[in-house]
Design an enzyme around this catalytic site. Structure first.
Site, PDB file in Angstrom:
ATOM      1  N   VAL A  64       0.811  -1.225   0.000  1.00 56.02           N
ATOM      2  CA  VAL A  64       0.000   0.000   0.000  1.00 56.02           C
ATOM      3  C   VAL A  64       0.840   1.269   0.000  1.00 56.02           C
ATOM      4  CG1 VAL A  64      -1.999  -1.096   1.060  1.00 56.02           C
ATOM      5  CG2 VAL A  64      -0.279   0.012   2.534  1.00 56.02           C
ATOM      6  N   SER A 165      -6.577   3.466  15.641  1.00 56.85           N
ATOM      7  CA  SER A 165      -6.171   2.745  16.848  1.00 56.85           C
ATOM      8  C   SER A 165      -6.468   3.625  18.054  1.00 56.85           C
ATOM      9  CB  SER A 165      -4.676   2.424  16.806  1.00 56.85           C
ATOM     10  OG  SER A 165      -4.204   1.983  18.078  1.00 56.85           O
ATOM     11  N   TYR A 178       3.809   5.429  15.647  1.00 56.72           N
ATOM     12  CA  TYR A 178       2.559   4.681  15.431  1.00 56.72           C
ATOM     13  C   TYR A 178       1.362   5.533  15.860  1.00 56.72           C
ATOM     14  CZ  TYR A 178      -0.792   0.789  15.700  1.00 56.72           C
ATOM     15  OH  TYR A 178      -1.885  -0.035  15.538  1.00 56.72           O
ATOM     16  N   ALA A 180       1.215   8.766  16.006  1.00 60.37           N
ATOM     17  CA  ALA A 180       1.080   9.884  15.065  1.00 60.37           C
ATOM     18  C   ALA A 180       0.388   9.432  13.780  1.00 60.37           C
ATOM     19  CB  ALA A 180       2.453  10.464  14.750  1.00 60.37           C
ATOM     20  N   LYS A 182      -1.667   6.878  13.356  1.00 57.20           N
ATOM     21  CA  LYS A 182      -3.068   6.540  13.596  1.00 57.20           C
ATOM     22  C   LYS A 182      -3.910   7.788  13.870  1.00 57.20           C
ATOM     23  CE  LYS A 182      -2.902   2.050  13.072  1.00 57.20           C
ATOM     24  NZ  LYS A 182      -3.589   1.403  11.934  1.00 57.20           N
TER      25      LYS A 182
END
Length: 270
Positions: A64, A165, A178, A180, A182
């Site tokens: 992706v 999350s 992570y 940041a 999400k």
């Protein structure tokens, strides 16, 4: 008739964990499912699982972070199934080096003993690690949303579900990159929902708490224990817990829901 009969869904990261559970649930509810999965073998296994229950699916190797591969996934889906009605942006990573894990574990132990200090994660986080986290989550979501809208806006309908999350709501001291990424997904979700609502397209996010998946298997046991102490329901969630939320957002039961963040987290975030 199944709730999603006649619908076509694209699920990224659909080869394991939450993505697998969502792909299986949507197929069980009648949708044809296209799985975008970087792990070709995992994607093929889920396609076989869906076929074994009478469903229809295919899997395509998809990174992706590469917009051309994302565009190919959507083009192939339209070629095989005619359209795209549902997008589940689930592909993600949760990487932390063994050294960082050990440092966090040691400092958590000290904190439990009353010795407070920084976990020392951000100061040692590399440019490459921060960039990759945003590329997979935030850029990956953007590429897929853009490709889906090129189809959905033409027919003035669709449901887009982005995997955020609880870390994007509350923050996460052991993985600021992570959190940041999400949080960025939540902002992207709300912005695009406001943009495309007039075209009959709904855009929502799911923000799971601690879920028992291969990705969370790498969380230090001490970290999991400390998290579970804050969960009123007293357990980790399962991928099926999240698949249920995804089905709701994909179905007509959520016809008046857009720009929202649903957070199945056992009460971790109240």
């Amino acid at each position: 008739m199944a709730a999603l009969s006649g619908k076509v869904a694209v699920v990224t990261g659909g080869g394991s964990g939450i993505g697998r559970a969502i792909a299986l649930r949507l197929a069980r509810e009648g949708a044809k499912v296209a799985i975008g999965e970087i792990n070709v073998d995992n994607g093929a296994l889920v396609v076989d699982e869906i076929a074994a229950t009478g469903g229809t699916a295919f899997s395509l190797a998809t990174d992706v972070t590469q917009s051309t591969q994302v565009d190919t996934l959507f083009a192939e889906t339209v070629k095989r199934f005619g359209t795209v009605d549902i997008l589940v942006n689930n592909a993600g990573i949760g990487e932390m080096s063994p050294q960082a894990q050990e440092r966090v574990r040691e400092r958590m132990m000290k904190a439990m003993g009353g010795q407070r200090d920084s976990l020392g994660v951000t100061r040692d986080l590399s440019d490459a690690d921060f960039k990759r986290m945003l590329e997979v989550h935030l850029f990956g979501n953007f590429y897929c949303i853009r490709a889906a809208l090129r189809i959905m806006e033409e027919k003035r309908s669709g449901s887009i579900i982005n995997m955020a999350s609880v870390a994007g709501i509350n923050g996460i001291p052991s993985a600021p990159h992570y959190g940041a990424a999400k949080a960025g997904i939540i902002g992207l979700t709300k912005s695009v929902a406001a943009e495309v609502g007039g075209a009959g397209i709904r855009v929502n996010a799911i923000a799971p708490g601690l879920i028992d998946t291969p990705m969370t298997a790498g969380i230090p046991a001490m970290g999991k224990q400390m998290l579970l102490m804050r969960v009123p329901l007293g357990r980790e969630g399962t991928p099926d817990d999240i698949a249920g939320a995804a089905f709701f957002l994909a179905s007509d039961d959520s016809a008046y829901v857009t720009g929202q963040v649903i957070s199945p987290n056992g009460g971790l975030s109240l």
